[in-house]
Write an enzyme that holds these catalytic residues in place. Structure first.
Site, mmCIF file in Angstrom:
data_model
loop_
_atom_site.group_PDB
_atom_site.id
_atom_site.type_symbol
_atom_site.label_atom_id
_atom_site.label_comp_id
_atom_site.label_asym_id
_atom_site.label_seq_id
_atom_site.Cartn_x
_atom_site.Cartn_y
_atom_site.Cartn_z
ATOM 1 C CG ASN A 100 -14.698 -38.595 -19.529
ATOM 2 O OD1 ASN A 100 -15.616 -38.655 -19.789
ATOM 3 N ND2 ASN A 100 -13.174 -38.946 -20.176
ATOM 4 C CG ASN B 143 -15.123 -29.890 -10.277
ATOM 5 O OD1 ASN B 143 -16.020 -30.109 -10.993
ATOM 6 N ND2 ASN B 143 -15.204 -29.857 -8.798
ATOM 7 N NE ARG B 144 -11.444 -31.015 -18.022
ATOM 8 C CZ ARG B 144 -12.209 -32.048 -18.049
ATOM 9 N NH1 ARG B 144 -12.662 -32.543 -17.005
ATOM 10 N NH2 ARG B 144 -12.610 -32.326 -19.100
ATOM 11 C CG PHE B 145 -8.824 -27.681 -9.284
ATOM 12 C CD1 PHE B 145 -9.251 -26.691 -10.139
ATOM 13 C CD2 PHE B 145 -8.312 -26.922 -8.024
ATOM 14 C CE1 PHE B 145 -9.361 -25.347 -10.177
ATOM 15 C CE2 PHE B 145 -8.364 -25.513 -8.071
ATOM 16 C CZ PHE B 145 -9.006 -24.863 -9.081
#
Length: 214
Positions: A10, A192-194
């Site tokens: 996601n 972006n998984r940050f």
């Protein structure tokens, strides 16, 4: 199947979490997030994963429901003879996780449990639907039973026993627990998984706050 699993992901974009958003007391932010979850399109926003471990440090986890929030911590209820209760008797340290995926939020809690008073347990027990009260009395939670009919027979017996009264005394083997947290982490999904992660750690009577790398 494995290739499909690898491609599941996601893109989190709904919100951000900054240090300016963090109050001095974590339970204040938890209440705000819980209010958002309760007012959002989320099924059972008070459901959370409770992880326990026995005296040999063997873990187990299950979903339970949050039924109270105080300035001290989080309240849930259980059969005192269940597996989780026996593990909490042996090892009172637990972990809890709330996931509100529709809002791209997660809260992780680590703490120590203690039983609440029988009076408070009775107050909550009496507020439950009568059928739920009877089920709590009838079910020997986590114990092996021969078949489902055994439970139905016990339920029917108790239904007749308590016919004509709304007062069912809370059994000695059922009641509430209070999680006294010593660490609470708030997670907000980001692109972006940050992700944004902030952890409160208790020191004496105050809370320290750290931002964690995602």
């Amino acid at each position: 199947m494995s290739s499909k699993l690898e491609n599941l992901r996601n893109h989190y974009t709904k919100s951000v979490l900054t240090k300016d958003d963090m109050p001095k007391v974590p339970l204040s932010l938890f209440k705000t997030w819980m209010d958002h979850a309760m007012n959002g399109d989320i099924d059972e926003p008070n459901a959370f994963t409770l992880a326990t471990a026995n005296k040999e440090s063997v873990p187990s986890a299950r979903i339970v429901l949050l039924k109270g929030l105080t300035e001290k911590g989080f309240i849930f209820y259980s059969n005192y003879e269940s597996r989780k209760a026996k593990e909490m008797d042996e090892n009172p340290y637990v972990a809890a996780v709330f996931l509100w995926k529709e809002q791209e939020r997660q809260v992780r809690i680590e703490g120590k449990v203690q039983k609440i008073s029988k009076e408070d347990s009775q107050k909550y027990f009496s507020s439950r639907p009568k059928g739920s009260q009877i089920s709590a009395v009838a079910s020997p939670q986590s114990k092996v039973i021969e078949d489902y009919q055994e439970l139905l027979d016990r339920r029917d017996q108790l239904t007749k026993e308590f016919e004509g009264t709304d007062h069912i005394p809370v059994p000695d083997y059922w009641g509430g627990y209070l999680i006294l947290p010593h660490a609470i982490e708030f997670w907000q999904g980001r692109p972006n998984r940050f992700h944004d992660r902030f952890r409160y750690s208790k020191s004496d009577d105050s809370w320290n706050l750290d931002r964690l790398s995602p």
